[in-house]
Scaffold this motif. Structure first.
Motif, PDB file in Angstrom:
ATOM      1  N   PHE A  90       0.775  -1.092  -0.045  1.00  0.00           N
ATOM      2  CA  PHE A  90      -0.145  -0.125  -0.026  1.00  0.00           C
ATOM      3  C   PHE A  90       0.872   1.482   0.247  1.00  0.00           C
ATOM      4  O   PHE A  90       1.868   1.252   0.739  1.00  0.00           O
ATOM      5  N   ASP A  91       0.464   2.276  -0.679  1.00  0.00           N
ATOM      6  CA  ASP A  91       1.288   3.586  -0.827  1.00  0.00           C
ATOM      7  C   ASP A  91       0.981   4.267   0.534  1.00  0.00           C
ATOM      8  O   ASP A  91      -0.348   4.612   0.508  1.00  0.00           O
ATOM      9  N   GLU A  92       1.846   4.581   1.324  1.00  0.00           N
ATOM     10  CA  GLU A  92       1.666   5.156   2.547  1.00  0.00           C
ATOM     11  C   GLU A  92       1.470   6.623   2.644  1.00  0.00           C
ATOM     12  O   GLU A  92       1.276   7.456   3.286  1.00  0.00           O
ATOM     13  N   ASP A  93       1.532   7.121   1.301  1.00  0.00           N
ATOM     14  CA  ASP A  93       1.193   8.645   1.082  1.00  0.00           C
ATOM     15  C   ASP A  93      -0.328   8.786   1.175  1.00  0.00           C
ATOM     16  O   ASP A  93      -0.985   9.956   1.148  1.00  0.00           O
ATOM     17  N   PHE A  94      -1.050   7.523   1.179  1.00  0.00           N
ATOM     18  CA  PHE A  94      -2.478   7.514   1.330  1.00  0.00           C
ATOM     19  C   PHE A  94      -2.758   7.012   2.573  1.00  0.00           C
ATOM     20  O   PHE A  94      -3.063   5.578   2.762  1.00  0.00           O
ATOM     21  N   PRO A  95      -2.461   7.586   3.926  1.00  0.00           N
ATOM     22  CA  PRO A  95      -2.252   6.911   5.140  1.00  0.00           C
ATOM     23  C   PRO A  95      -3.765   6.059   5.694  1.00  0.00           C
ATOM     24  O   PRO A  95      -3.662   5.030   6.334  1.00  0.00           O
ATOM     25  N   ILE A  96      -4.974   6.755   5.388  1.00  0.00           N
ATOM     26  CA  ILE A  96      -6.129   6.293   5.883  1.00  0.00           C
ATOM     27  C   ILE A  96      -6.998   5.694   4.845  1.00  0.00           C
ATOM     28  O   ILE A  96      -7.554   4.718   4.736  1.00  0.00           O
ATOM     29  N   LEU A  97      -7.394   6.817   4.016  1.00  0.00           N
ATOM     30  CA  LEU A  97      -8.462   6.623   2.681  1.00  0.00           C
ATOM     31  C   LEU A  97      -7.847   6.879   1.526  1.00  0.00           C
ATOM     32  O   LEU A  97      -6.532   7.411   1.290  1.00  0.00           O
ATOM     33  N   PHE A  98      -8.282   6.211   0.490  1.00  0.00           N
ATOM     34  CA  PHE A  98      -7.803   6.265  -0.947  1.00  0.00           C
ATOM     35  C   PHE A  98      -6.727   5.427  -1.212  1.00  0.00           C
ATOM     36  O   PHE A  98      -6.327   5.386  -2.168  1.00  0.00           O
ATOM     37  N   ASN A  99      -6.046   4.625  -0.060  1.00  0.00           N
ATOM     38  CA  ASN A  99      -5.048   3.836  -0.213  1.00  0.00           C
ATOM     39  C   ASN A  99      -5.456   2.300  -1.086  1.00  0.00           C
ATOM     40  O   ASN A  99      -4.860   1.849  -1.725  1.00  0.00           O
ATOM     41  N   ASP A 100      -6.817   2.206  -0.801  1.00  0.00           N
ATOM     42  CA  ASP A 100      -7.308   0.950  -1.421  1.00  0.00           C
ATOM     43  C   ASP A 100      -7.643   1.208  -3.009  1.00  0.00           C
ATOM     44  O   ASP A 100      -7.581   0.315  -3.692  1.00  0.00           O
ATOM     45  N   VAL A 101      -8.048   2.440  -3.152  1.00  0.00           N
ATOM     46  CA  VAL A 101      -8.483   2.947  -4.423  1.00  0.00           C
ATOM     47  C   VAL A 101      -7.139   2.659  -5.388  1.00  0.00           C
ATOM     48  O   VAL A 101      -7.263   2.305  -6.515  1.00  0.00           O
ATOM     49  N   ASP A 102      -5.996   3.371  -4.994  1.00  0.00           N
ATOM     50  CA  ASP A 102      -4.801   3.288  -5.490  1.00  0.00           C
ATOM     51  C   ASP A 102      -4.283   1.965  -5.798  1.00  0.00           C
ATOM     52  O   ASP A 102      -3.684   1.810  -6.871  1.00  0.00           O
ATOM     53  N   PHE A 103      -4.340   1.130  -4.706  1.00  0.00           N
ATOM     54  CA  PHE A 103      -3.980  -0.226  -4.922  1.00  0.00           C
ATOM     55  C   PHE A 103      -4.710  -0.868  -5.940  1.00  0.00           C
ATOM     56  O   PHE A 103      -4.167  -1.729  -6.897  1.00  0.00           O
ATOM     57  N   CYS A 104      -6.039  -0.715  -6.047  1.00  0.00           N
ATOM     58  CA  CYS A 104      -6.859  -1.283  -7.156  1.00  0.00           C
ATOM     59  C   CYS A 104      -6.500  -0.743  -8.363  1.00  0.00           C
ATOM     60  O   CYS A 104      -6.349  -1.515  -9.499  1.00  0.00           O
ATOM     61  N   TRP A 105      -5.966   0.434  -8.645  1.00  0.00           N
ATOM     62  CA  TRP A 105      -5.863   1.083  -9.720  1.00  0.00           C
ATOM     63  C   TRP A 105      -4.419   0.566 -10.265  1.00  0.00           C
ATOM     64  O   TRP A 105      -4.329   0.163 -11.267  1.00  0.00           O
ATOM     65  N   ARG A 106      -3.694   0.111  -9.549  1.00  0.00           N
ATOM     66  CA  ARG A 106      -1.999  -0.119  -9.912  1.00  0.00           C
ATOM     67  C   ARG A 106      -2.502  -1.869 -10.171  1.00  0.00           C
ATOM     68  O   ARG A 106      -1.806  -2.409 -10.944  1.00  0.00           O
ATOM     69  N   VAL A 107      -3.471  -2.498  -9.455  1.00  0.00           N
ATOM     70  CA  VAL A 107      -3.669  -3.931  -9.969  1.00  0.00           C
ATOM     71  C   VAL A 107      -4.353  -3.945 -11.264  1.00  0.00           C
ATOM     72  O   VAL A 107      -3.761  -4.859 -12.038  1.00  0.00           O
ATOM     73  N   ARG A 108      -5.247  -3.112 -11.684  1.00  0.00           N
ATOM     74  CA  ARG A 108      -5.739  -3.095 -12.867  1.00  0.00           C
ATOM     75  C   ARG A 108      -4.599  -2.503 -13.941  1.00  0.00           C
ATOM     76  O   ARG A 108      -4.627  -3.065 -15.280  1.00  0.00           O
ATOM     77  N   GLN A 109      -3.758  -1.598 -13.751  1.00  0.00           N
ATOM     78  CA  GLN A 109      -2.930  -1.128 -14.467  1.00  0.00           C
ATOM     79  C   GLN A 109      -1.810  -1.951 -15.003  1.00  0.00           C
ATOM     80  O   GLN A 109      -1.148  -2.314 -16.018  1.00  0.00           O
TER      81      GLN A 109
END
Length: 304
Positions: A208-227
């Protein structure tokens, strides 16, 4: 962007001892955590599971009592609140399972839920994440899937068009109001309340990208998964009880600001150059106005 520490591959050999590692990050929800651990004891994953709990300096967490009641659990108590992203990354670095299961502490697994998710990954080699149907305590199915927050989708949602036209796949795109959550399908981003994740995907795209400490880290992770070319699936046959927002509600109005900051970070990191700058600016402005409005409403309610 910071994704601190080694990826899990630096710790794990090719043959994992357990079928899955269950990873839980707790913050001030210790009574609910106990119920979750009891449910995992009642309904464990076949093939072996290890359970790792990171406690983020909760004032209601009695480490000695938890260790006595749950000797099978690996507890990692912290002296400060690491947040969701860093807490999960810490648990990931200590995990040894073939697959990873992320669970919020305000959940309870039902019979067969873990096996259903893990079997889905085993039988669908292109699937990176399998997420279950989330059910509130009263039995109501929770709307737990979203599309990626493209600026126009955020604008439509801010204008409440998804409420006026809930069956529209365009106007209801972000919240997926047209989807009844009773069918298995590919999605962009299911809530990270419960995910079964293929370990090799984490080894490929990182933590997980820790620049998203609480929220949107899951969205970013899913984005990277799909990319990276992987699929993300909502699996309706697996059911997990979810109280809903037990941790984030304790954060109060600060969570509104954190949500806005997370959205803006997501746009800057992932959508810059992919969508018109004016659209990103408008969506960011709408998000900020929503943050201000919700914060003021919360303060007025607290003053009553």
């Amino acid at each position: 962007m910071t994704m601190r520490g080694p990826t899990p591959s630096s710790r794990i050999c090719g043959a994992c001892a357990m079928r899955c590692s269950v990873l839980i990050v707790n913050w001030r929800t210790s009574e609910l955590l106990r119920e979750l651990l009891l449910s995992l004891r009642r309904h464990p994953a076949s093939g072996g599971q290890e359970i790792i709990v990171v406690d983020n300096a909760s004032d209601d967490f009695d480490e000695a009592a938890f260790r006595r009641e749950f000797p099978e659990v690996h507890f990692l108590p912290q002296r400060e609140n690491l947040g969701f992203a860093a807490g999960n990354n810490l648990a990931l670095r200590h995990s040894t399972g073939e697959h990873l299961v992320l669970l919020n502490p305000d959940t309870q697994v039902t019979e067969g839920a873990l096996d259903t998710l893990l079997d889905f990954l085993d039988h669908h080699p292109s699937a990176a994440i399998a997420a279950p149907q989330l059910v509130f305590p009263d039995g109501t199915v929770q709307d737990s899937c979203r599309s990626f927050p493209w600026p126009m989708s955020i604008l439509f949602t801010a204008m409440r068009l998804h409420i006026m036209f809930p069956r529209s796949r365009l106007l209801g795109a972000y919240r997926m109001t047209w989807f009844d959550h009773r069918h298995t399908r590919q999605v962009d981003q299911p809530m990270a309340t419960c995910w079964a994740v293929r370990r090799s995907v984490v080894e490929q795209i990182g933590l997980f990208d820790e620049d998203f400490p609480i929220l949107f880290n899951d969205v970013d992770f899913c984005w990277r998964v799909r990319q990276a070319g992987w699929e993300i699936w909502f699996v309706s046959e697996a059911r997990v009880l979810h109280v809903g927002g037990a941790g984030t509600k304790k954060g109060g109005a600060a969570m509104f600001a954190e949500s806005h900051r997370g959205l803006v970070r997501f746009y800057r990191k992932n959508l810059r150059g992919r969508t018109p700058a004016i659209a990103i600016a408008l969506a960011s402005l709408v998000s900020w106005l929503n943050c201000v409005g919700r914060t003021l409403s919360a303060r007025r309610a607290a003053a009553r």
